[in-house]
Design an enzyme around this catalytic site. Structure first.
Site, PDB file in Angstrom:
ATOM      1  N   SER A 104       0.850  -1.181   0.000  1.00  0.00           N
ATOM      2  CA  SER A 104       0.000   0.000   0.000  1.00  0.00           C
ATOM      3  C   SER A 104       0.884   1.228   0.000  1.00  0.00           C
ATOM      4  CB  SER A 104      -0.870   0.014   1.261  1.00  0.00           C
ATOM      5  OG  SER A 104      -0.041   0.304   2.369  1.00  0.00           O
ATOM      6  N   LYS A 105       0.273   2.351  -0.212  1.00  0.00           N
ATOM      7  CA  LYS A 105       0.974   3.637  -0.235  1.00  0.00           C
ATOM      8  C   LYS A 105       1.860   3.812   1.009  1.00  0.00           C
ATOM      9  CE  LYS A 105       0.212   6.498  -3.686  1.00  0.00           C
ATOM     10  NZ  LYS A 105       1.412   6.983  -4.358  1.00  0.00           N
TER      11      LYS A 105
END
Ligand code: GLU
Length: 487
Positions: free
Chosen positions: A256-257
């Site tokens: 994820s980011k």
């Protein structure tokens, strides 16, 4: 598990954002599979979500795929016999299947309201049981349902899932995967606004485009039984599957980011070498053997097999990525590498537009080649090699403030000025100065490096003075103490 159908695979992105690392890896595996066995690679744009689609996303997806060097045989800009390749242009082609589904009864009009569905879910939550869709509309006669529809009552079309059916798919990565139809609810195939849903059109398009193998992310495994039911309802041949593993961050959680950039475009802008990123993406779940991490596209295509893709989640190891990038950079030819770093040098104001053939720039690139991993890292690292004087950084100025440092620099400048240029053996000149001043070698090397390069790292000093030449080297050695002192 060999299929006797011609190999046709597809990558089917939705243009609702930038191309994700996972999508890029899926596209790459599809491409590699097609190219390794003489099949066709098709690009289908799934643009039916008009609220979330954008032209900008589409463009960035196409640009990212091209940047990776993935070419498609059919798709946007490469029309084939199975178009259109934009799902939004295929809507008419779904009407027959919808009409047939209603006629044969495997699609039915469902009049349940959102409130009714929510109440069912709530009751299931309270009873701590799994919610299973239960619509009174399932039992309506076609005549009654049509009459309500004609009278304007809102409805969706649901797929009538028969109980107790076994749905087994052939998955090249997971083997045979079986589902019971009891796990599959009567899902919505066509929304109230007439737009068919992903699971329905995906099966129709894959079938119309004669897709032989559906290679996609593991997160789609839950959709597969629904899609298989569509093939079965229409009596169409089912494709084989390969559900590629999830990509996990180093923390073992879904990438994820939070754990790093997830859009391929971010890596492009950050100056990652294309072939290195391509190589790294291959390693996210695939290996050509037990020991080789770095390989060419030719080696990949020679070795590629869906069987070599693992089931286990693939760790996105940023250290490994950096190492692979460095390896590619080191193996590039100097002119090639110079061309790759040029845009960053221009942006940093170090050189002019047409400097890639310039020998001076190539010499600097060669001297730094071992020291950087991303194209974007060269300009800041090598900035001190450009211009008359470098921007002496904090550490460089500190090195000069040390006892005897300014004397050492001045002495070396004087010695160089008197001697031949270039000095035959620069290190013995440095040693001579250290000997005369009766200090250790480091006491001369450190401030001299600081004076010449503006920083404390970088290539060997004799390479540095070669790059700078006599005038600039002397000027830096002379002016550094004065500049530092004037602070
Ligand atoms: N448009 C879908 C996605 O982007 C395609 C899934 C599939 O490959 O079937 O996730």
């Amino acid at each position: 598990m060999a299929s006797d159908r011609p190999v046709r695979v597809r990558f089917a992105p939705s243009p609702t954002g930038m191309l994700h690392i996972g999508g890029a890896r899926t596209a790459l595996f599809n491409w590699a599979f097609a190219r390794s066995c003489g099949g066709k690679f098709i690009l289908r744009i799934e643009d039916t979500d008009t609220a979330r689609n954008s032209q900008e996303s589409l463009q960035s997806i196409l640009d990212s795929l091209r940047w990776l060097g993935l070419d498609w045989d059919e798709g946007p800009d490469a029309n084939g016999d199975f178009g259109p390749y934009f799902q939004s242009e295929r809507v008419d082609s779904y009407r027959d299947a919808i009409a047939r589904g209603l006629e044969e009864g495997w699609l039915y009009r469902c009049f349940a309201t959102t409130e009714q569905l929510e109440a069912q879910r709530e009751a299931a939550r309270e009873a701590k049981s799994n919610w299973r869709f239960d619509s009174a509309s399932r039992e309506l006669s076609a005549e009654d349902a049509n009459a309500r529809h004609e009278a304007g009552e809102a409805n969706v079309l649901r797929f009538r899932v028969q109980a107790d059916q076994n749905i087994t798919i052939r998955d090249h990565i997971r083997g045979d995967v079986s589902f019971s139809s009891n796990e599959v609810e009567d899902w919505v195939a066509v929304r109230g606004n007439g737009m068919p849903t992903y699971n329905f059109v995906c099966a129709l398009d894959d079938s119309a485009m004669e897709i032989s193998h559906v290679i996609r992310g593991e997160e789609h495994l839950v959709n597969t039984p629904k899609q298989v039911l569509v093939y079965r309802a229409l009596g169409l041949p089912e494709p084989e599957y390969a559900h590629v593993p999830l990509i996990l961050g180093k923390d073992g959680k879904k990438l994820s980011k939070r754990t790093g950039d997830t859009a391929l475009g971010d890596y492009i802008t950050a100056g990652y070498p294309t072939d290195a990123l391509f190589n790294f993406l291959c390693l996210l779940g695939f290996s050509i053997d037990d020991k080789t991490d770095v390989f060419t596209r030719e080696q990949l295509l020679e070795a590629f097999s869906l069987k070599r893709i693992s089931k286990a989640g693939a760790i996105f190891d940023t250290d490994k990525l950096a190492w692979i990038c460095g390896d590619y950079v080191r193996r590039m030819s100097v002119p090639e590498l110079t061309a790759a770093v040029l845009p960053y040098c221009i942006e940093a104001g170090l050189v002019e537009e047409d400097a890639s053939a310039c020998e001076d720039l190539q010499q600097v690139v060669a001297a730094f080649q071992e020291r950087f991993q991303l194209y974007s890292e060269f300009a800041p690292q090598a900035a001190g090699m450009f211009g008359e004087l470098p921007d002496w950084d904090k550490k460089a100025r500190k090195a000069l403030a040390a006892d005897g440092a300014a004397d050492a620099v001045a002495k070396l400048a004087a010695t160089l000025e008197e001697g031949a240029w270039p000095p035959e053996d620069f290190m013995s000149v440095v040693k001579g100065v250290a000997g005369e001043l009766e200090v250790g070698l480091g006491k001369v090397m450190k401030p001299v490096r600081a004076a010449l390069t503006g920083t404390l790292g970088g290539p060997e000093l004799d390479a540095v003075i070669q790059m700078l030449g006599r005038e600039r080297s002397l000027k830096r050695l002379r002016e550094f103490p004065a500049t530092a002192a004037s602070e």
